[in-house]
Every structure is written in C-alpha cells, then in structure tokens.
Scaffold this active site. Structure first.
Site, PDB file in Angstrom:
ATOM      1  N   ARG A 189       0.815  -1.223   0.000  1.00  0.00           N
ATOM      2  CA  ARG A 189       0.000   0.000   0.000  1.00  0.00           C
ATOM      3  C   ARG A 189       0.846   1.270   0.000  1.00  0.00           C
ATOM      4  NH1 ARG A 189      -0.398  -3.010   4.386  1.00  0.00           N
ATOM      5  NH2 ARG A 189      -0.082  -2.223   6.504  1.00  0.00           N
ATOM      6  N   GLU A 192      -6.024  -0.681   6.400  1.00  0.00           N
ATOM      7  CA  GLU A 192      -5.206  -1.887   6.405  1.00  0.00           C
ATOM      8  C   GLU A 192      -4.031  -1.724   7.373  1.00  0.00           C
ATOM      9  OE1 GLU A 192      -4.912  -4.628   2.828  1.00  0.00           O
ATOM     10  OE2 GLU A 192      -2.908  -3.759   2.826  1.00  0.00           O
ATOM     11  N   HIS A 230     -24.699  16.900  -2.122  1.00  0.00           N
ATOM     12  CA  HIS A 230     -26.044  16.464  -2.522  1.00  0.00           C
ATOM     13  C   HIS A 230     -26.267  15.000  -2.186  1.00  0.00           C
ATOM     14  CE1 HIS A 230     -26.805  20.191  -4.845  1.00  0.00           C
ATOM     15  NE2 HIS A 230     -25.484  20.175  -4.963  1.00  0.00           N
TER      16      HIS A 230
END
Length: 524
Positions: A270, A355, A386
């Site tokens: 990662r 993680e 929105h």
C-alpha cells in the site's frame, strides 16, 4: 532495533487529556472563536505551497500541548528516526519500512542488512525512465511493428489502488497513452477492459511481488490467452512486463527478463506506488512528472522528519484524529477533496489507513482495550453535498472531516473555481457555526412563512460544532500530490506509534484468502 512498547492509556498525558476532555467537550466552536480573535491565524500550519487550517476543530492550545505531550511520552521522536533509518519496525514480518527511501534524493546512505539500498533504487529509477521514454516515444513496437497505444496494469490492492488513483488525479498531465486497470477476479471486469483493446498495440504490466496472487494471476492468464489468439508465444516479450521478485514464474509466463522491474520486501504494497509499481504512472504522465511526484513526497518527508511537533503537519493532523477517535469516540473520518481529479483518493486512503491501523493487538501481543483505526470514507465536493452531507450536518454522529482544496484550477475556468471554493468554505462554516433557532425564526419570518414557524423551526436548526480541517494547496500538480499522499502516510504512521500497534503488517487479509482457496478447490 524494535519500536518501544508503550500503552498510551498508561501515560500521564492520557490522564490529563481525559480531564481536559471533560472540561472542553461541550464547548462550542463559536465560543472558541470568540475567546481567541486570532484563532484562525494561531491554528494554521504552513509548508511550501500547502496551508492547513485546524481552527475548526474542538480544540484549544491546551489540547494541542497535551497531545504533543502524549506524542513525546510515546517516544514518537525515536520511532520517526527508526522509520527513516531502516530499522526493523515491521517486527511481526521482520522487515524495515522504507517506502520513504524510494523518494530520498539525498547523498545519505540507507542500509538494509549492511547494503546501501539507494543504489538499487537509483538503478530501478533509471530503468523506469528508459522504459517509459521508449514506450512514450513510439520506439517500443508491438509484434506487428506498431507503436503502443494502451497500457493495462494488472494488480490488486496497493498494486492497483495507488497507481490508479495517481493517474486519475494527474489526468491533466497525461500523454497520448490510454491507461487501464484490471484488479478484481470478477471475469466481467477483465472482459470489459480487453474487449475494445487491440493486442497489436497494448502493453500489459503484471504487478505481483510473488507472482502468485490469485486475482492477479487469474487476470494475467486470461489476458495471455486472449493475446495468443492474435500473437505467438514469442510475441509475449513485446507486450508483457512485470514488477515482481519471482523470476522463475515470470520466465515461465514468457516475459523477457529485460522487462522485469524489482520489488523489495522493505516496501509494503500500500506504499509501493513510489517504486517500480508506479511504472504505469511514469508511462501515463511521463517520467519527469513521475519524478516530480517523488520530489513532492520527499519534501513532505523532510518536513515530517525535521519540523518540531508544534508545526509538524502530519503529526498535528494525526494527534487531532486521535483526539476524536479516543476521547470523543468518533468511529469514522471523511476525506472530501474539492477536485474531481481526486475522486479515487478516499478509496486509496481507505486501504492505506484501514489496512495499516485496523489492529486490536498491541506491540506486546496483548489485546487492546481502547479504540484504534478509524473507518475512512468520502467523496468529492460538490457532489457529496447532494449526498451524505445531510447526515454530517444534522445526523446523530460526530464525524471529523478533511476538506482538500486548491487555490487555482488547472483549466482556468475562474467562475467555476470561485463557486467550487465558495462551497468549500461554506460547508466548513456551516459545520462549525450551524444555525440557531433565532436565526431560523428570522429566516422563516422573512420568507413569509410565519404560519409555519412552529412546525418547521426544529427541522431547520443546525447545531454546528462539527469539526473539520482545511487542507489547501496552491494548485494540483505532481509535486503537490506527492506531498498530499506522503502527508497521509506519515499521519497513519504517527497514529500507529501512539496506539502501540504494528501498522505495516496486514494479517487480517489472509484468512479470507485461505478459505477462498479451500472453497475453490471444493468447487473443482
């Protein structure tokens, strides 16, 4: 040397923070701004082209001082030194954690097992540059002597989310090559990607450290079968490259050794976009822009490593996050980029943070009795205004938010950008200050709704006192994006240190994989 093992709840600072929380928890942001007329200036941090305003948080100077005391008692300084110097801080896997070395352009050696890894990194960067230039220039030819038009990255997790997010974020800077990502083992996903591709002009990059990841290998083999309907086995060398360590498996697949890029066990998946895993980034935006991305991250590394905690952006953001997680019991944090280019950033940070810090065992191997990792989610402004912002403004949950904005747009549509940033500041103001019964009463009266005041008034009140950070760069560039991503990497590192957990393993992903393999065997 391993990281120190310090339970944060046993520190003096934690006890003081608990007492301080009782004093400040009901104080409204409006009151805090009233007490300190210069609050915004006093609670702003600046570095290079980045400014971070933390004034819309339920904190005062005492909060920050106590949180810094906690960082010091947790020996954060020592941990930062070990993080950058190649110590084995990923103790459960007996590895150093050195993604920062991938963007370190100083002359200083970084040793792993007595070897200077900077030499390996520079060699890999040179190879990425040569490879990228050859493909981008059209000098790299496919098996029918046509130049490459499309790149397909085949990987999952960090081998997919990082490069995909960066390429989307830097689309303004991309060249003529079309970049695609195949990650999910879902056959419909890979089928959709390849159905419009020309095998004569497509280059596939397989990213897998072990070359055994189920999803990646399944997709790679499906793509190889598809390719061989047009090309031959010997043509694979012109259309496939790999980022891996498993040279035997790569050789069996048919990939030329010249087209293989290295991975190292001191770089977690990662955090790998800075490495050869980022080859698709270099191909998409050019090597010079890839280098600029690395330089931006390097600048943030230096800021994090050398700046006193009081002015240290990743440290302060991390401490504020801990304040909400462990004292206000906030379960989630939202990441809200006001740039459509950054639409994949929340997904990327979900993996990076959850993680890393989704752990319930401390560095001593004991069960933890306090909260650790927050749930990360988000979307882009103004779209999310929105969508889910109703819950943030008037729901029952307290959700800290990071607003990420830019002073300038890339295409120069000034009025559009003014409206975008008006919403950016408007949302934070509404969250902080809210709207009182008296203000709602006046509004309804002004709108000639006097007969509905009693009915509508409670529904239109905004309590406010909702915390947020304003993270603002001058402009979205490869350099500023490098700083932003590195900032969050260091933020999660600091959290892991203070929570006394190991942030750089991920055993939690393994059991599901084991059972999936078992189930697959039973299906055949």
């Amino acid at each position: 040397m391993a990281l120190k093992n310090i339970n944060p709840t046993t520190t003096e600072a934690w006890t003081k923070l608990n007492a301080h929380y009782s004093e400040i928890k009901d104080t409204h942001l409006k009151e805090l701004f009233k007490i300190d007329k210069n609050r915004k200036d006093n609670l702003s941090l600046n570095f290079s082209d980045l400014s971070v305003d933390i004034s819309n948080n339920r904190i005062n100077q005492k909060t920050i001082d106590l949180l810094i005391e906690l960082a010091k008692e947790s020996e954060l300084d020592d941990a930062i030194n070990k993080y950058f110097s190649g110590d084995i801080i990923n103790s459960t896997e007996e590895r150093a954690v050195l993604h920062t070395a991938l963007r370190d352009f100083s002359e200083k050696e970084i040793l792993v097992d007595g070897e200077n890894v900077k030499l390996k990194i520079q060699s890999a960067l040179n190879k990425i540059e040569q490879f990228s230039n050859k493909v981008i220039s059209g000098n790299w030819k496919g098996f029918t002597e046509k130049p490459i038009t499309d790149i397909v990255n085949i990987g999952i997790g960090g081998s997919d989310l990082g490069p995909d997010m960066i390429i989307e974020a830097l689309k303004f800077y991309k060249n003529h090559l079309n970049t695609h990502f195949v990650s999910n083992v879902d056959g419909d996903h890979v089928s959709e990607i390849i159905k419009d591709l020309n095998p004569e002009t497509t280059l596939f990059i397989i990213v897998s450290k072990t070359f055994t990841t189920q999803e990646t290998l399944s997709n790679a083999n499906t793509i190889k079968e598809w390719f061989l309907r047009s090309g031959s086995e010997k043509d694979i060398a012109r259309h496939f490259a790999a980022v891996s360590t498993n040279l035997d498996a790569i050789n069996q697949f048919g990939i030329d050794q010249e087209n293989v890029f290295p991975m190292w066990n001191w770089v977690g998946g990662r955090f790998s976009l800075w490495s050869a895993v980022g080859i698709s980034i270099s191909l998409s935006i050019g090597f010079n822009n890839f280098k600029s991305l690395l330089n931006g991250a390097s600048e943030m590394d230096i800021h994090f490593k050398e700046t006193p905690f009081q002015q240290n952006i990743p440290v302060i953001l991390s401490l504020i996050s801990i304040w909400y997680n462990n004292f206000f019991n906030c379960e989630t944090e939202a990441i809200l980029p006001y740039s459509q280019y950054l639409k994949k950033l929340p997904d990327y940070l979900q993996q990076a943070i959850m993680e890393s810090n989704g752990k319930s065992i401390d560095r001593n191997g004991d069960k933890i009795d306090y909260q650790t990792g927050a749930v990360i989610w988000g979307s882009t402004g103004t779209n999310m205004q929105h969508a889910f912002m109703q819950l943030v403004h008037q729901g029952t949950k307290l959700i800290p938010l990071d607003f990420i904005g830019f002073e300038e747009s890339l295409y120069g549509l000034t009025e559009h950008h003014k409206k975008l940033m008006a919403n950016f500041y408007g949302q934070m103001e509404a969250l902080a200050y809210g709207k009182t019964k008296e203000e709602v009463h006046l509004d309804l009266k002004f709108q000639n709704n006097s007969d509905k005041i009693t009915t509508l008034l409670p529904y239109k009140v905004f309590e406010g006192n909702k915390p947020s950070n304003a993270i603002i760069f001058k402009k979205l560039t490869p350099n500023s994006l490098g700083k932003l991503v590195a900032m969050y990497e260091h933020k999660l590192f600091v959290q892991g240190i203070l929570w006394n957990i190991y942030s750089f393993d991920q055993f939690g992903v393994e059991l599901g994989k084991e059972l999936a393999n078992k189930n697959y065997m039973q299906m055949n």
